[in-house]
Design an enzyme around this catalytic site. Structure first.
Site, PDB file in Angstrom:
ATOM      1  N   ARG A 164       0.820  -1.222   0.000  1.00 42.45           N
ATOM      2  CA  ARG A 164       0.000   0.000   0.000  1.00 42.45           C
ATOM      3  C   ARG A 164       0.857   1.276   0.000  1.00 42.45           C
ATOM      4  NH1 ARG A 164      -3.206  -3.564  -0.680  1.00 42.45           N
ATOM      5  NH2 ARG A 164      -5.348  -3.612   0.059  1.00 42.45           N
ATOM      6  N   SER A 239     -10.735  -0.521   2.842  1.00 39.71           N
ATOM      7  CA  SER A 239     -10.002  -0.597   4.115  1.00 39.71           C
ATOM      8  C   SER A 239      -9.628   0.810   4.556  1.00 39.71           C
ATOM      9  CB  SER A 239      -8.721  -1.400   3.942  1.00 39.71           C
ATOM     10  OG  SER A 239      -9.008  -2.701   3.521  1.00 39.71           O
ATOM     11  N   GLU A 335      -5.114   4.270   5.937  1.00 42.94           N
ATOM     12  CA  GLU A 335      -4.783   4.003   4.536  1.00 42.94           C
ATOM     13  C   GLU A 335      -5.382   5.065   3.617  1.00 42.94           C
ATOM     14  OE1 GLU A 335      -6.477   1.874   1.425  1.00 42.94           O
ATOM     15  OE2 GLU A 335      -5.497   0.025   2.046  1.00 42.94           O
TER      16      GLU A 335
HETATM   17  N1  EPU Z   1     -10.581 -10.210  10.190  1.00 42.77           N
HETATM   18  C1  EPU Z   1     -11.345 -10.248  11.340  1.00 42.77           C
HETATM   19  N2  EPU Z   1     -12.448  -9.460  11.401  1.00 42.77           N
HETATM   20  C2  EPU Z   1     -12.835  -8.632  10.400  1.00 42.77           C
HETATM   21  C3  EPU Z   1     -12.055  -8.579   9.229  1.00 42.77           C
HETATM   22  C4  EPU Z   1     -10.927  -9.376   9.148  1.00 42.77           C
HETATM   23  O1  EPU Z   1     -11.039 -10.970  12.291  1.00 42.77           O
HETATM   24  O2  EPU Z   1     -13.850  -7.956  10.557  1.00 42.77           O
HETATM   25  C5  EPU Z   1      -9.381 -11.077  10.100  1.00 42.77           C
HETATM   26  C6  EPU Z   1      -9.696 -12.526   9.823  1.00 42.77           C
HETATM   27  O3  EPU Z   1      -8.724 -13.278  10.512  1.00 42.77           O
HETATM   28  C7  EPU Z   1      -9.448 -12.652   8.328  1.00 42.77           C
HETATM   29  C8  EPU Z   1      -8.282 -11.708   8.129  1.00 42.77           C
HETATM   30  O4  EPU Z   1      -8.568 -10.642   9.040  1.00 42.77           O
HETATM   31  O5  EPU Z   1      -9.105 -13.941   7.957  1.00 42.77           O
HETATM   32  C9  EPU Z   1      -8.141 -11.183   6.725  1.00 42.77           C
HETATM   33  O6  EPU Z   1      -9.354 -10.571   6.297  1.00 42.77           O
HETATM   34  P1  EPU Z   1      -9.615 -10.225   4.750  1.00 42.77           P
HETATM   35  O7  EPU Z   1      -9.315 -11.395   3.897  1.00 42.77           O
HETATM   36  O8  EPU Z   1     -10.959  -9.610   4.650  1.00 42.77           O
HETATM   37  O9  EPU Z   1      -8.491  -9.183   4.403  1.00 42.77           O
HETATM   38  P2  EPU Z   1      -7.924  -7.879   5.142  1.00 42.77           P
HETATM   39  O10 EPU Z   1      -6.514  -8.166   5.578  1.00 42.77           O
HETATM   40  O11 EPU Z   1      -8.860  -7.410   6.203  1.00 42.77           O
HETATM   41  C10 EPU Z   1      -6.813  -6.924   2.977  1.00 42.77           C
HETATM   42  C11 EPU Z   1      -6.850  -5.650   2.181  1.00 42.77           C
HETATM   43  C12 EPU Z   1      -8.134  -5.552   1.370  1.00 42.77           C
HETATM   44  C13 EPU Z   1      -8.192  -6.750   0.429  1.00 42.77           C
HETATM   45  C14 EPU Z   1      -8.146  -8.029   1.272  1.00 42.77           C
HETATM   46  C15 EPU Z   1      -8.080  -9.284   0.430  1.00 42.77           C
HETATM   47  C16 EPU Z   1      -5.535  -4.077   3.474  1.00 42.77           C
HETATM   48  C17 EPU Z   1      -5.526  -2.843   4.319  1.00 42.77           C
HETATM   49  N3  EPU Z   1      -6.712  -4.509   3.075  1.00 42.77           N
HETATM   50  O12 EPU Z   1      -7.882  -6.857   3.946  1.00 42.77           O
HETATM   51  O13 EPU Z   1      -8.063  -4.375   0.579  1.00 42.77           O
HETATM   52  O14 EPU Z   1      -9.364  -6.732  -0.363  1.00 42.77           O
HETATM   53  O15 EPU Z   1      -6.945  -8.028   2.103  1.00 42.77           O
HETATM   54  O16 EPU Z   1      -6.827  -9.381  -0.172  1.00 42.77           O
HETATM   55  O17 EPU Z   1      -4.467  -4.609   3.183  1.00 42.77           O
HETATM   56  C18 EPU Z   1      -8.624  -2.065   0.460  1.00 42.77           C
HETATM   57  O18 EPU Z   1      -7.417  -1.836   0.431  1.00 42.77           O
HETATM   58  O19 EPU Z   1      -9.471  -1.143   0.414  1.00 42.77           O
HETATM   59  C19 EPU Z   1      -9.090  -3.447   0.587  1.00 42.77           C
HETATM   60  C20 EPU Z   1     -10.362  -3.767   0.690  1.00 42.77           C
END
Ligand code: EPU
Length: 339
Positions: A164, A239, A335
């Protein structure tokens, strides 16, 4: 056609958070020449560049001249046996471009389906999702230096991409306007990336054994739609925070106190923690404060239900940051750009 500067324009339709603020002066440009001539306007010394408005939280009216970048064009600039280089103008909608690529059977960005915003913003924060980042397909971009009005080509190395992050958020922040981006996509022998948990699960559920890039896009869209609010229905900027990276020793302490904390190893001494888990663990997930709150299916996303003020959402973000700091001793970085 000279570019017409409009006055007192609502920016609500121009930001995916759907925040109602006004631009004192507003102009839309659809050519590089038009952009240059607007940048030369002496009567508006301050300029504000607006792309797809998908990664910002507007907290006040904008006094500067808002320049809406509406540059459009998609062009195949070169081909090899298995790949094509495609040059896309900054004002093209990212997801529309992904659909265009899928229609032509060009692969490499199917995991980046349904990301809101415009192509010109993609390199700034090196957009990423489901195991793919823009840098994986990026060749170069052309950018206009705001002060000299000279166009510079920046290669992948020049852009210094990171999670990012890029040179556009660091050393040359605010100095350039990205005009177009060239990406290298596969035209044959696509290299699918389906290892991200939810993708393989979803493909199995649909009983797809040999997925195409179109299949991968379809499941990415389904996963995003199940977790992330559609900005056309509920205002948001994806995010709101970055997933923090902490030291191994810090992680060991946290793991002791919170054995169920999820983590990804980044390097020998660096661990990435999903901020969504931290926020959910603190009880913020799904919390609604009148017309804004934390999304109920993904705690990393702050939402505007209806006519919320940007400042209120920003205050909620600060409350989340200070609580995360107090409980986990982690600094959550925002972000989204706060304006
Ligand atoms: N999780 C929770 N609770 C929540 C959300 C997430 O416990 O409410 C934990 C869970 O363990 C889950 C893990 O976080 O398994 C990962 O969640 P998710 O796959 O939704 O991904 P993220 O790390 O929360 C990142 C990116 C997203 C992208 C997804 C999928 C960032 C800041 N965000 O989210 O990007 O779509 O991975 O690759 O790195 C964006 O940048 O706007 C965005 C949506």
């Amino acid at each position: 056609m000279p570019n017409t500067v409009l006055e007192n324009i609502s920016l609500k339709p121009f930001n995916t958070f759907g925040i109602e603020v006004n631009a004192k002066y507003f102009v839309s440009v659809n050519s590089v020449e038009g952009l240059k001539s607007v940048l030369k306007l002496k009567e508006y010394p301050e300029k504000f560049i607006l792309g797809g408005g998908s990664n910002m939280l507007l907290t006040k009216d904008i006094e500067a001249l808002v320049i809406h970048l509406d540059l459009k064009n998609i062009e195949i600039v070169s081909k090899t046996e298995n790949t094509v280089n495609v040059k896309i103008a900054a004002g093209e909608n990212w997801h529309d471009f992904v659909l265009w690529s899928l229609k032509h059977d060009f692969g490499g960005i199917e995991n980046l389906s349904l990301i809101p915003g415009n192509v010109g913003a993609a390199p700034i924060q090196n957009i990423g999702a489901y195991g793919v980042e823009l840098k994986d397909v990026f060749v170069e971009c052309e950018a206009l230096h705001i002060n000299s009005l000279k166009i510079k080509t920046l290669t992948k190395e020049d852009c210094n991409f990171d999670y990012r992050n890029s040179v556009f958020k660091q050393d040359i922040k605010g100095e350039y306007i990205i005009l177009n981006v060239t990406l290298n996509l596969t035209s044959k022998n696509h290299k699918l990336k389906t290892s991200y948990g939810a993708i393989s699960e979803e493909l199995n559920k649909l009983n797809i054994k040999n997925p195409t890039i179109q299949d991968v896009s379809k499941v990415v869209i389904a996963i995003r739609e199940s977790k992330l609010p559609n900005p056309k229905v509920i205002g948001n900027s994806g995010s709101f925070f970055k997933n923090p990276i902490i030291s191994k020793s810090h992680f060991d302490i946290l793991k002791n106190n919170f054995p169920e904390i999820p983590s990804y190893t980044v390097s020998e001494n660096e661990i990435k923690i999903p901020a969504g888990w931290l926020i959910e663990h603190l009880g913020f997930k799904g919390k609604r404060f009148g017309n804004y709150g934390v999304h109920k299916k993904q705690a990393l996303v702050l939402v505007n239900y209806d006519d919320a003020k940007g400042e209120d959402i920003f205050k909620l973000a600060q409350l989340i940051q200070s609580t995360v700091k107090r409980i986990f001793d982690i600094n959550l970085e925002v972000e989204v750009n706060i304006i």
